[in-house]
Scaffold this motif. Structure first.
Motif, PDB file in Angstrom:
ATOM      1  N   TYR A  39     -14.495   8.299  -9.914  1.00  0.00           N
ATOM      2  CA  TYR A  39     -13.242   9.029 -10.084  1.00  0.00           C
ATOM      3  C   TYR A  39     -13.412  10.257 -10.976  1.00  0.00           C
ATOM      4  O   TYR A  39     -12.791  11.293 -10.732  1.00  0.00           O
ATOM      5  CB  TYR A  39     -12.159   8.112 -10.645  1.00  0.00           C
ATOM      6  CG  TYR A  39     -10.844   8.815 -10.836  1.00  0.00           C
ATOM      7  CD1 TYR A  39     -10.045   9.145  -9.738  1.00  0.00           C
ATOM      8  CD2 TYR A  39     -10.400   9.168 -12.107  1.00  0.00           C
ATOM      9  CE1 TYR A  39      -8.843   9.812  -9.901  1.00  0.00           C
ATOM     10  CE2 TYR A  39      -9.194   9.841 -12.285  1.00  0.00           C
ATOM     11  CZ  TYR A  39      -8.425  10.163 -11.185  1.00  0.00           C
ATOM     12  OH  TYR A  39      -7.242  10.827 -11.349  1.00  0.00           O
ATOM     13  N   ARG A  43     -12.278  13.811  -9.822  1.00  0.00           N
ATOM     14  CA  ARG A  43     -11.234  14.499 -10.592  1.00  0.00           C
ATOM     15  C   ARG A  43     -11.692  15.901 -11.000  1.00  0.00           C
ATOM     16  O   ARG A  43     -10.933  16.879 -10.917  1.00  0.00           O
ATOM     17  CB  ARG A  43     -10.930  13.655 -11.834  1.00  0.00           C
ATOM     18  CG  ARG A  43      -9.754  14.067 -12.652  1.00  0.00           C
ATOM     19  CD  ARG A  43      -8.443  13.761 -11.977  1.00  0.00           C
ATOM     20  NE  ARG A  43      -7.775  14.976 -11.570  1.00  0.00           N
ATOM     21  CZ  ARG A  43      -6.842  15.041 -10.627  1.00  0.00           C
ATOM     22  NH1 ARG A  43      -6.481  13.953  -9.980  1.00  0.00           N
ATOM     23  NH2 ARG A  43      -6.277  16.178 -10.308  1.00  0.00           N
ATOM     24  N   LEU A  46     -11.489  18.145  -8.019  1.00  0.00           N
ATOM     25  CA  LEU A  46     -10.094  18.471  -7.719  1.00  0.00           C
ATOM     26  C   LEU A  46      -9.538  19.502  -8.703  1.00  0.00           C
ATOM     27  O   LEU A  46      -8.800  20.409  -8.318  1.00  0.00           O
ATOM     28  CB  LEU A  46      -9.229  17.206  -7.754  1.00  0.00           C
ATOM     29  CG  LEU A  46      -9.421  16.243  -6.579  1.00  0.00           C
ATOM     30  CD1 LEU A  46      -8.784  14.902  -6.889  1.00  0.00           C
ATOM     31  CD2 LEU A  46      -8.833  16.827  -5.295  1.00  0.00           C
ATOM     32  N   ALA A  50      -8.231  23.208  -7.818  1.00  0.00           N
ATOM     33  CA  ALA A  50      -6.908  23.710  -8.208  1.00  0.00           C
ATOM     34  C   ALA A  50      -7.033  25.054  -8.928  1.00  0.00           C
ATOM     35  O   ALA A  50      -6.248  25.978  -8.692  1.00  0.00           O
ATOM     36  CB  ALA A  50      -6.202  22.693  -9.098  1.00  0.00           C
ATOM     37  N   SER A  53      -7.761  27.702  -6.399  1.00  0.00           N
ATOM     38  CA  SER A  53      -6.544  28.040  -5.639  1.00  0.00           C
ATOM     39  C   SER A  53      -5.635  28.964  -6.432  1.00  0.00           C
ATOM     40  O   SER A  53      -5.056  29.906  -5.894  1.00  0.00           O
ATOM     41  CB  SER A  53      -5.785  26.769  -5.262  1.00  0.00           C
ATOM     42  OG  SER A  53      -6.498  26.047  -4.282  1.00  0.00           O
ATOM     43  N   HIS A  59      -4.768  28.276  -0.645  1.00  0.00           N
ATOM     44  CA  HIS A  59      -4.712  26.821  -0.778  1.00  0.00           C
ATOM     45  C   HIS A  59      -5.124  26.153   0.523  1.00  0.00           C
ATOM     46  O   HIS A  59      -4.648  26.545   1.584  1.00  0.00           O
ATOM     47  CB  HIS A  59      -3.288  26.367  -1.115  1.00  0.00           C
ATOM     48  CG  HIS A  59      -2.700  27.093  -2.276  1.00  0.00           C
ATOM     49  ND1 HIS A  59      -3.114  26.853  -3.557  1.00  0.00           N
ATOM     50  CD2 HIS A  59      -1.760  28.053  -2.361  1.00  0.00           C
ATOM     51  CE1 HIS A  59      -2.439  27.645  -4.378  1.00  0.00           C
ATOM     52  NE2 HIS A  59      -1.609  28.389  -3.669  1.00  0.00           N
ATOM     53  N   ASN A  62      -4.460  21.017   3.727  1.00  0.00           N
ATOM     54  CA  ASN A  62      -4.285  19.602   3.392  1.00  0.00           C
ATOM     55  C   ASN A  62      -5.479  19.086   2.594  1.00  0.00           C
ATOM     56  O   ASN A  62      -6.614  19.455   2.864  1.00  0.00           O
ATOM     57  CB  ASN A  62      -4.118  18.759   4.667  1.00  0.00           C
ATOM     58  CG  ASN A  62      -3.847  17.301   4.336  1.00  0.00           C
ATOM     59  OD1 ASN A  62      -4.758  16.497   4.226  1.00  0.00           O
ATOM     60  ND2 ASN A  62      -2.588  16.968   4.156  1.00  0.00           N
ATOM     61  N   ILE A  63      -5.177  18.267   1.606  1.00  0.00           N
ATOM     62  CA  ILE A  63      -6.217  17.601   0.821  1.00  0.00           C
ATOM     63  C   ILE A  63      -5.895  16.126   0.780  1.00  0.00           C
ATOM     64  O   ILE A  63      -4.772  15.731   0.465  1.00  0.00           O
ATOM     65  CB  ILE A  63      -6.280  18.166  -0.609  1.00  0.00           C
ATOM     66  CG1 ILE A  63      -6.695  19.641  -0.567  1.00  0.00           C
ATOM     67  CG2 ILE A  63      -7.258  17.355  -1.466  1.00  0.00           C
ATOM     68  CD1 ILE A  63      -6.624  20.345  -1.901  1.00  0.00           C
ATOM     69  N   ASN A  64      -6.863  15.303   1.130  1.00  0.00           N
ATOM     70  CA  ASN A  64      -6.693  13.853   1.145  1.00  0.00           C
ATOM     71  C   ASN A  64      -7.775  13.259   0.260  1.00  0.00           C
ATOM     72  O   ASN A  64      -8.958  13.461   0.512  1.00  0.00           O
ATOM     73  CB  ASN A  64      -6.838  13.352   2.587  1.00  0.00           C
ATOM     74  CG  ASN A  64      -6.496  11.892   2.723  1.00  0.00           C
ATOM     75  OD1 ASN A  64      -7.042  11.045   2.017  1.00  0.00           O
ATOM     76  ND2 ASN A  64      -5.590  11.580   3.620  1.00  0.00           N
ATOM     77  N   PHE A  65      -7.382  12.564  -0.802  1.00  0.00           N
ATOM     78  CA  PHE A  65      -8.431  12.059  -1.677  1.00  0.00           C
ATOM     79  C   PHE A  65      -8.179  10.644  -2.170  1.00  0.00           C
ATOM     80  O   PHE A  65      -7.049  10.165  -2.207  1.00  0.00           O
ATOM     81  CB  PHE A  65      -8.661  13.000  -2.861  1.00  0.00           C
ATOM     82  CG  PHE A  65      -7.575  13.003  -3.909  1.00  0.00           C
ATOM     83  CD1 PHE A  65      -6.475  13.839  -3.775  1.00  0.00           C
ATOM     84  CD2 PHE A  65      -7.650  12.193  -5.036  1.00  0.00           C
ATOM     85  CE1 PHE A  65      -5.485  13.860  -4.740  1.00  0.00           C
ATOM     86  CE2 PHE A  65      -6.664  12.214  -6.015  1.00  0.00           C
ATOM     87  CZ  PHE A  65      -5.567  13.052  -5.863  1.00  0.00           C
ATOM     88  N   ALA A  66      -9.271   9.991  -2.514  1.00  0.00           N
ATOM     89  CA  ALA A  66      -9.245   8.690  -3.173  1.00  0.00           C
ATOM     90  C   ALA A  66     -10.261   8.784  -4.305  1.00  0.00           C
ATOM     91  O   ALA A  66     -10.700   9.881  -4.662  1.00  0.00           O
ATOM     92  CB  ALA A  66      -9.583   7.591  -2.186  1.00  0.00           C
ATOM     93  N   TYR A  69     -13.826  10.244  -2.793  1.00  0.00           N
ATOM     94  CA  TYR A  69     -13.971  11.290  -1.776  1.00  0.00           C
ATOM     95  C   TYR A  69     -12.776  12.234  -1.773  1.00  0.00           C
ATOM     96  O   TYR A  69     -11.694  11.892  -2.249  1.00  0.00           O
ATOM     97  CB  TYR A  69     -14.150  10.686  -0.369  1.00  0.00           C
ATOM     98  CG  TYR A  69     -12.933   9.973   0.151  1.00  0.00           C
ATOM     99  CD1 TYR A  69     -12.826   8.598   0.075  1.00  0.00           C
ATOM    100  CD2 TYR A  69     -11.852  10.681   0.705  1.00  0.00           C
ATOM    101  CE1 TYR A  69     -11.699   7.933   0.534  1.00  0.00           C
ATOM    102  CE2 TYR A  69     -10.723  10.031   1.171  1.00  0.00           C
ATOM    103  CZ  TYR A  69     -10.652   8.651   1.078  1.00  0.00           C
ATOM    104  OH  TYR A  69      -9.528   8.008   1.520  1.00  0.00           O
TER     105      TYR A  69
END
Lengths: 102, 102
Positions: A39, A43, A46, A50, A53, A59, A62-66, A69
């Motif tokens: 994580y 983080r 990410l 940001a 951006s 931007h 779409n951003i999909n995260f866990a 990943y």
């Protein structure tokens, strides 16, 4: 030789797709999955994304995260075609991924 | 009366789902879509969510966002059932959404 047709423009884009990214049609998108050890690293990526951006005003669509990943999708701009802006953003995001944490 | 069966525990969870969240089975998840006026508000919510995760050590299993929405999925913990931890996190995330920006 490649002219100025839409199909040709698309073929050129496909040839220029930054490393690790995949281009798809209908709607045209660029997508890539970035994988991390945990994580903390996710983080950091990410946060860097940001900051990028905010700096560029671009931007991802779409951003999909866990925890380990981040999947990023860049969608085509106003013209409905992937263009230099999307390729440039993909390159910049790749650079964030390669950047050592610190 | 409701005993201690798995079905009963699930029924109890369904009754307690925080406002705006939806519970789904197989695997058991809690999911909610948060909508915002623009990227700034979305970003502020994401930042608050990251701060909450760092503070609590609880991370949503998946976050999917674009400029005006954030979809959050909370997955069940070790026991394969949604429990107090997931409900509590959902409540805390709701509180972030209600919180005025600033």
């Amino acid at each position: 030789m490649c002219g100025n047709s839409t199909a040709c423009a698309r073929a050129n884009i496909m040839a220029e797709v930054p490393q690790g990214w995949e281009a798809r049609g209908k709607p045209p998108i660029l997508t890539r999955r970035f994988v991390f050890d945990g994580y903390g690293a996710t983080r950091a990526f990410l946060d860097a994304l940001a900051a990028l951006s905010e700096k560029t005003g671009q931007h991802p669509q779409n951003i999909n995260f866990a925890s380990t990943y981040v999947n990023i999708t860049l969608e085509s701009g106003e013209k409905g075609e992937l263009g230099a802006a999307e390729l440039d953003l993909a390159e910049k995001i790749n650079a964030l991924y390669l950047q050592p944490e610190g």
